[in-house]
Design a protein around this motif. Structure first.
Motif, PDB file in Angstrom:
ATOM      1  N   GLN A   1      34.552 -36.988  58.969  1.00  0.00           N
ATOM      2  CA  GLN A   1      34.905 -36.559  57.614  1.00  0.00           C
ATOM      3  C   GLN A   1      34.996 -37.759  56.684  1.00  0.00           C
ATOM      4  O   GLN A   1      35.087 -38.905  57.123  1.00  0.00           O
ATOM      5  CB  GLN A   1      36.240 -35.829  57.640  1.00  0.00           C
TER       6      GLN A   1
ATOM      7  N   ILE B   1      27.703 -40.868  64.797  1.00  0.00           N
ATOM      8  CA  ILE B   1      28.024 -40.994  63.374  1.00  0.00           C
ATOM      9  C   ILE B   1      27.363 -42.244  62.805  1.00  0.00           C
ATOM     10  O   ILE B   1      26.793 -42.223  61.712  1.00  0.00           O
ATOM     11  CB  ILE B   1      29.555 -41.054  63.153  1.00  0.00           C
ATOM     12  N   GLU B   2      27.440 -43.336  63.546  1.00  0.00           N
ATOM     13  CA  GLU B   2      26.832 -44.577  63.063  1.00  0.00           C
ATOM     14  C   GLU B   2      25.318 -44.432  62.948  1.00  0.00           C
ATOM     15  O   GLU B   2      24.722 -44.855  61.959  1.00  0.00           O
ATOM     16  CB  GLU B   2      27.179 -45.739  64.001  1.00  0.00           C
TER      17      GLU B   2
ATOM     18  N   PHE C   1      31.415 -41.477  67.774  1.00  0.00           N
ATOM     19  CA  PHE C   1      31.309 -42.658  66.896  1.00  0.00           C
ATOM     20  C   PHE C   1      29.862 -43.142  66.835  1.00  0.00           C
ATOM     21  O   PHE C   1      29.344 -43.439  65.755  1.00  0.00           O
ATOM     22  CB  PHE C   1      32.168 -43.820  67.410  1.00  0.00           C
TER      23      PHE C   1
ATOM     24  N   PHE D   1      35.656 -47.938  63.669  1.00  0.00           N
ATOM     25  CA  PHE D   1      35.079 -47.503  64.955  1.00  0.00           C
ATOM     26  C   PHE D   1      34.929 -48.710  65.877  1.00  0.00           C
ATOM     27  O   PHE D   1      35.232 -48.649  67.071  1.00  0.00           O
ATOM     28  CB  PHE D   1      33.695 -46.876  64.760  1.00  0.00           C
TER      29      PHE D   1
ATOM     30  N   LYS E   1      29.710 -36.322  58.639  1.00  0.00           N
ATOM     31  CA  LYS E   1      28.594 -37.233  58.801  1.00  0.00           C
ATOM     32  C   LYS E   1      27.641 -36.768  59.889  1.00  0.00           C
ATOM     33  O   LYS E   1      26.444 -37.052  59.835  1.00  0.00           O
ATOM     34  CB  LYS E   1      29.104 -38.640  59.081  1.00  0.00           C
TER      35      LYS E   1
ATOM     36  N   LYS F   1      35.412 -30.572  67.579  1.00  0.00           N
ATOM     37  CA  LYS F   1      36.560 -30.923  66.745  1.00  0.00           C
ATOM     38  C   LYS F   1      36.546 -32.416  66.428  1.00  0.00           C
ATOM     39  O   LYS F   1      36.844 -32.831  65.313  1.00  0.00           O
ATOM     40  CB  LYS F   1      37.842 -30.546  67.479  1.00  0.00           C
ATOM     41  N   LYS F   2      36.201 -33.218  67.415  1.00  0.00           N
ATOM     42  CA  LYS F   2      36.153 -34.664  67.184  1.00  0.00           C
ATOM     43  C   LYS F   2      35.103 -35.010  66.129  1.00  0.00           C
ATOM     44  O   LYS F   2      35.329 -35.861  65.276  1.00  0.00           O
ATOM     45  CB  LYS F   2      35.868 -35.408  68.490  1.00  0.00           C
TER      46      LYS F   2
ATOM     47  N   ILE G   1      36.630 -34.271  62.817  1.00  0.00           N
ATOM     48  CA  ILE G   1      37.688 -35.180  62.397  1.00  0.00           C
ATOM     49  C   ILE G   1      37.142 -36.583  62.135  1.00  0.00           C
ATOM     50  O   ILE G   1      37.437 -37.187  61.105  1.00  0.00           O
ATOM     51  CB  ILE G   1      38.808 -35.234  63.462  1.00  0.00           C
ATOM     52  N   PHE G   2      36.338 -37.105  63.065  1.00  0.00           N
ATOM     53  CA  PHE G   2      35.881 -38.483  62.915  1.00  0.00           C
ATOM     54  C   PHE G   2      34.769 -38.608  61.875  1.00  0.00           C
ATOM     55  O   PHE G   2      34.533 -39.683  61.355  1.00  0.00           O
ATOM     56  CB  PHE G   2      35.388 -39.039  64.253  1.00  0.00           C
TER      57      PHE G   2
ATOM     58  N   ARG H   1      31.687 -46.935  53.157  1.00  0.00           N
ATOM     59  CA  ARG H   1      31.078 -46.478  54.409  1.00  0.00           C
ATOM     60  C   ARG H   1      31.258 -47.527  55.499  1.00  0.00           C
ATOM     61  O   ARG H   1      31.460 -47.199  56.672  1.00  0.00           O
ATOM     62  CB  ARG H   1      29.584 -46.188  54.164  1.00  0.00           C
TER      63      ARG H   1
ATOM     64  N   VAL I   1      37.195 -39.786  54.625  1.00  0.00           N
ATOM     65  CA  VAL I   1      38.623 -40.034  54.460  1.00  0.00           C
ATOM     66  C   VAL I   1      38.834 -40.745  53.137  1.00  0.00           C
ATOM     67  O   VAL I   1      38.201 -41.754  52.846  1.00  0.00           O
ATOM     68  CB  VAL I   1      39.160 -40.918  55.603  1.00  0.00           C
TER      69      VAL I   1
ATOM     70  N   GLY J   1      24.038 -42.575  59.970  1.00  0.00           N
ATOM     71  CA  GLY J   1      24.102 -43.286  58.703  1.00  0.00           C
ATOM     72  C   GLY J   1      22.740 -43.812  58.266  1.00  0.00           C
ATOM     73  O   GLY J   1      22.549 -44.199  57.114  1.00  0.00           O
TER      74      GLY J   1
ATOM     75  N   PHE K   1      40.785 -41.784  62.754  1.00  0.00           N
ATOM     76  CA  PHE K   1      39.766 -41.989  63.771  1.00  0.00           C
ATOM     77  C   PHE K   1      40.365 -42.423  65.107  1.00  0.00           C
ATOM     78  O   PHE K   1      39.736 -42.269  66.146  1.00  0.00           O
ATOM     79  CB  PHE K   1      38.737 -43.036  63.314  1.00  0.00           C
TER      80      PHE K   1
END
Lengths: 282, 258
Positions: free
Chosen positions: B206, B27-28, B24, A47, B227, B199-200, B203-204, A40, B208, B31, A228
């Motif tokens: 997921q 997403i962070e 971003f 990023f 996420k 969409k972002k 994609i961002f 993670r 990976v 978490g 990303f």
């Protein structure tokens, strides 16, 4: 006599295995959870680099001479900003849980954070181990020149704020080696104990290293940089991950991210692991 | 990103780049769990004066940012502007492309309320991991990205005005906010923005893995693995980001002829 020795040896084995199991159950720390955390953390690192790459080099921000005039400072803008930011973070309660270690330790008499009962899975005599100095110098001297375009747009505050995010992510990832080491130690106490007692750093490094695992990590983080860092449009991504894509198709060069992990992140993490282990029996 | 140049293309590019930053940042933040104690008003002691840890942190961080010269540009607007210190370090000048009052246009109060009251519950899981300082730092990153995107509306407004002053001026003089809002709105563009940001997120956000999969580039992963739920991004832009940006545009325009 021989029977007694065999019995007591078996007893010892059972005891230490039980202890190890108990410790792992209590702490929730296992090779799986450790790997999950590191995986993670890769997203956070990628990023962070993408956001930093938004700004050019902005060299004056890192030049101690830039602020010198009239202020008597020997520190760069970046150093002052990081120090003062970490002080604010510390007042807010960061660094209490030992999972993160600041670059510039700052003593706070109290924090304003609501209280929380942190447990630590780390062996207390070894928990302090970190390579923040190496991370700092690698980030500014080696990585930044490769990451950011060579020009100056004057946005020093935003630039250094994004440096701080990268530094924190790298520090958290690399110093997590302490937890990796703890899990590995518990999982194979006999072998590790012998090597630690002999201070055999080379053999420890060898025991810790799994090249196959490292390869997976490097390939994955390179892929993350591609995924990303792509330009997402509604007509489909600009590049479809073709290995001939030029660097400018991605916000951060994926091979740079591979190199970052290969040359610095993974080796530094293992350095932390070895150093932690050397203190594990203190 | 350097100064925002004044053309519709350059401004749209800036807005598109901000989408990545917003995704971003969310997403962070996603978490970490909700960590509600970080937002509760503090008890008396320790000098925080009844403010939440989040508010304490943002105030202190903004003081540092201000001393570092961060709030020079019209798109960088503090949440707590009162009594901010001036820059301690030399700041680079930048070309002034907006009307001089631009810096005073701010919808940060609305952004703050929206973020904590509406948005946070939508994309963070219940729970408490005790890492309040890290959490509010992540909140600050989200707030900064959202505020910046929304206040780029000042540039959008200037470009649109310059393009058709004859259409905007009479409405400005009449202070006809509704008509201005209509003139500024392009539904087709807004739909595209919503789809792209969704969409972002896909994609961002997921997972990976190192196994090769062409799907990863397109983000065809199941949304439940993301996420941040892509619908949250779509809703965020639809209900708040785009409307607040237009509020900034209207507020800017209303004073454009002063």
């Amino acid at each position: 006599m021989a029977v007694a020795m065999i019995l007591s040896y078996r007893y010892l084995l059972i005891c230490s295995a039980t202890l190890a199991l108990l410790l792992q159950l209590c702490s929730g720390l296992s090779l799986d959870t450790v790997r999950e955390f590191l995986t993670r953390e890769e997203d956070t690192v990628v990023f962070g680099l993408i956001e930093r790459a938004k700004y050019p080099r902005n060299t004056p921000a890192y030049d101690p001479g830039y602020l010198a005039g009239g202020h008597g400072h020997n520190a760069s803008f970046a150093e002052m900003f990081v120090r003062e930011s970490e002080a604010v973070h510390a007042k807010a309660g960061r660094y209490q849980s030992l999972q993160e270690i600041p670059f510039f330790p700052f003593r706070v008499p109290f924090t304003l954070a609501p209280p929380y009962n942190f447990t630590t899975e780390l062996y207390s005599a070894a928990a302090f181990v970190n390579v923040n100095d190496a991370i700092w110098s690698t980030y500014f001297n080696q990585l930044l020149p490769l990451l950011a375009k060579n020009s100056d747009d004057g946005n020093y505050a935003a630039t250094v704020a994004s440096d701080l995010v990268c530094l924190q992510a790298l520090s958290r990832r690399i110093n997590y080696g302490r937890y990796v080491a703890e899990v590995k130690f518990i999982g194979d106490q006999q072998n590790y104990t012998t090597l630690i007692r002999n201070k055999d750093t080379d053999a420890l490094m060898k025991l810790l290293t799994s090249e196959a695992q490292e390869d997976v990590v490097k390939r994955r983080v390179q892929k993350k940089a591609m995924v990303f860092g792509q330009n997402v449009t509604l007509d489909g991504p600009v590049e479809t991950g073709n290995s001939n894509s030029s660097q400018t198709s991605f916000k951060v060069d994926p091979s740079l991210v591979y190199e970052l992990y290969d040359k610095w992140v993974i080796p530094l993490t293992k350095q932390v692991e070895v150093e932690y282990l050397l203190h594990r029996l203190d | 990103m350097g100064e925002v140049e004044l053309s519709l293309a350059a401004v749209r590019d800036a807005l598109v780049r901000e989408e990545d930053s917003i995704v971003f940042a969310l997403i962070e933040r996603a978490g970490r769990p909700r960590n509600a104690p970080a937002y509760a008003p503090a008890g008396g002691g320790g000098g925080s004066g009844g403010r939440s840890l989040a508010e304490f942190f943002v105030r202190e961080a903004e003081v540092l940012h201000a001393k570092a010269g961060h709030y020079q540009k019209p798109e960088d607007v503090p949440f707590f502007p009162q009594d901010l210190p001036p820059p301690v370090f030399p700041t680079k000048g930048y070309p002034k492309v907006l009307h001089s009052f631009a810096s005073s246009v701010s919808v940060n109060d609305a952004i703050w309320k929206m973020y904590f009251n509406e948005l946070l519950p939508l994309f963070t899981a219940d729970g408490d991991d005790g890492n309040y300082a890290e959490t509010v730092a992540l909140d600050f990153a989200c707030l900064k990205a959202l505020s910046r995107r929304i206040h780029i509306g000042k540039y959008v407004a200037e470009v649109k005005f310059k393009d058709a002053p004859q259409d905007y001026s009479p409405l400005i003089r009449a202070k006809d906010t509704n008509a201005l809002m209509n003139l500024l709105t392009f539904k087709a563009v807004e739909e595209k923005v919503k789809k792209r940001v969704e969409k972002k997120a896909r994609i961002f956000g997921q997972n990976v893995t190192s196994e090769d999969s062409a799907d990863k580039q397109e983000g065809n992963a199941d949304d439940s693995e993301c996420k941040v739920n892509p619908e949250v991004l779509s809703k965020l832009y639809d209900l708040w980001v785009m409307p607040l940006t237009k509020d900034v545009e209207v507020e800017y325009l209303l004073r454009r002829l002063d």
